[in-house]
Design a protein around this motif. Structure first.
Motif, short mmCIF file in Angstrom:
data_model
loop_
_atom_site.label_atom_id
_atom_site.label_comp_id
_atom_site.label_asym_id
_atom_site.label_seq_id
_atom_site.Cartn_x
_atom_site.Cartn_y
_atom_site.Cartn_z
N PRO A 28 0.81 -1.23 0.00
CA PRO A 28 0.00 0.00 0.00
C PRO A 28 0.84 1.27 0.00
N MET A 29 2.02 1.23 0.63
CA MET A 29 2.92 2.40 0.62
C MET A 29 3.42 2.65 -0.80
N LEU A 30 3.74 1.57 -1.51
CA LEU A 30 4.18 1.73 -2.89
C LEU A 30 3.04 2.24 -3.77
N GLY A 31 1.82 1.77 -3.46
CA GLY A 31 0.66 2.25 -4.20
C GLY A 31 0.42 3.73 -3.98
N SER A 32 0.60 4.19 -2.75
CA SER A 32 0.43 5.62 -2.45
C SER A 32 1.48 6.45 -3.17
N LEU A 33 2.71 5.93 -3.22
CA LEU A 33 3.78 6.63 -3.92
C LEU A 33 3.46 6.72 -5.41
N ARG A 34 2.99 5.63 -5.97
CA ARG A 34 2.60 5.63 -7.39
C ARG A 34 1.52 6.68 -7.66
N ASP A 35 0.49 6.70 -6.82
CA ASP A 35 -0.62 7.63 -7.03
C ASP A 35 -0.19 9.07 -6.81
N ASP A 36 0.68 9.28 -5.83
CA ASP A 36 1.13 10.63 -5.50
C ASP A 36 1.95 11.24 -6.63
N LEU A 37 2.78 10.40 -7.28
CA LEU A 37 3.69 10.90 -8.30
C LEU A 37 3.24 10.55 -9.72
N SER A 38 2.16 9.78 -9.84
CA SER A 38 1.73 9.27 -11.15
C SER A 38 2.91 8.61 -11.86
N ALA A 39 3.56 7.73 -11.10
CA ALA A 39 4.75 7.05 -11.60
C ALA A 39 4.80 5.65 -11.03
N ALA A 40 5.25 4.70 -11.82
CA ALA A 40 5.40 3.33 -11.33
C ALA A 40 6.46 3.29 -10.23
N ALA A 41 6.19 2.50 -9.18
CA ALA A 41 7.10 2.39 -8.04
C ALA A 41 7.76 1.02 -8.05
N TYR A 42 9.04 0.98 -7.68
CA TYR A 42 9.84 -0.25 -7.72
C TYR A 42 10.55 -0.45 -6.38
N LEU A 43 10.68 -1.71 -5.99
CA LEU A 43 11.43 -2.07 -4.79
C LEU A 43 12.41 -3.17 -5.16
N THR A 44 13.68 -2.99 -4.81
CA THR A 44 14.69 -4.02 -5.07
C THR A 44 15.41 -4.37 -3.77
N PHE A 45 16.05 -5.55 -3.76
CA PHE A 45 16.93 -5.95 -2.67
C PHE A 45 18.23 -6.48 -3.24
#
Length: 252
Positions: free
Chosen positions: A91-108
């Motif tokens: 949900p945090m990544l979803g909020s970031l996507r919606d806030d910036l209108s940009a796809a969000a990515y997480l890597t390790f």
């Protein structure tokens, strides 16, 4: 088989799971006859299922004939734990996507490789085309360069010794010395950018996150025409990274 109108159940799968539960109930292991008795299975059925489970690594047969849980189950547990963590921060990544209108990515950064753990995109925020795997493009992506910046000198050199700096676009940095110089120029308080170095027409920005001791990166991708707004995206990304790191650090 299932009851009429109900789901179709595979009896052999149910029996295998019952055996796994029975094996797990004995810390020091238990022989096939005892496991058959506890699960209500015929000895021959229990033996054949245990042999199959042992072949695939889900149980292990000891020298005295007892069975204990195998390493494969431990791997599944670790995967399940990571899935639960990702579900919690999605949900945090979803909020970031919606806030910036940009796809969000997480890597390790795991086992010496930079791996994508999650991508959250949408119709108004399409993901970048991952035409080259991140394992081979750490030098050209903001997400990968962010990880490289956070590694110590020895870790960075070790990674670069195993990876060719492939020429992905005319903007890709392919000289090791130049890449290291640019990484050192980016302060720890700043986000790392990829200005069409991985894919023409796409710019990305990323910041570090941590899952316990495991290093990772959080980033977003934008169309190149939105590059002038990358500073604002960086500020919002830094704030989001703190929340994501806290979410990843909570014990499950």
């Amino acid at each position: 088989m299932g009851t009429r109108g109900g789901p179709t159940l595979i009896t052999s799968v149910q029996r295998a799971f019952r055996l796994l539960e029975a094996v797990g109930a004995h810390e020091g292991g238990a022989p096939a006859k005892r496991l058959a008795r506890e699960t209500g299975l015929a000895p021959a059925t229990a033996y054949h299922l245990l042999r199959t489970l042992a072949h695939d690594g889900y149980v292990r047969k000891l020298e005295d004939g007892s069975f204990v849980l195998g390493e494969r189950l431990g791997s599944l547990h670790n995967v399940s734990r990571e899935q639960a963590l990702i579900s919690r921060i999605r949900p945090m990544l979803g909020s970031l996507r919606d806030d910036l209108s940009a796809a969000a990515y997480l890597t390790f950064y795991e086992d010496g490789e930079i791996r994508v753990a999650e991508i959250v995109d949408g119709p108004r925020a399409p993901r970048a085309e991952l035409w080259v795997g991140f394992e081979d493009a750490g030098h050209a992506t903001a997400l990968g360069k962010c990880v490289l910046r956070e590694l110590d000198e020895e870790g960075r050199e070790e990674y670069l010794s195993r990876h060719t700096l492939a020429d992905l676009t005319p903007r890709t940095i392919t000289h090791r010395g130049e890449l290291l110089r640019r990484l050192e120029q980016v302060s720890d308080a700043d986000a790392v950018t990829d200005l069409e170095e991985y894919s023409l027409g796409v710019v990305c920005v990323a910041v570090p996150v941590y899952r316990g001791e495991t290093l990772g990166s959080l980033g977003v991708s934008l169309r190149a025409e939105r590059a002038p707004g990358i500073g604002d995206a960086s500020a919002r990304l830094l704030a989001a990274a703190n929340r994501v790191t806290r979410g990843l650090s909570l014990t499950i």
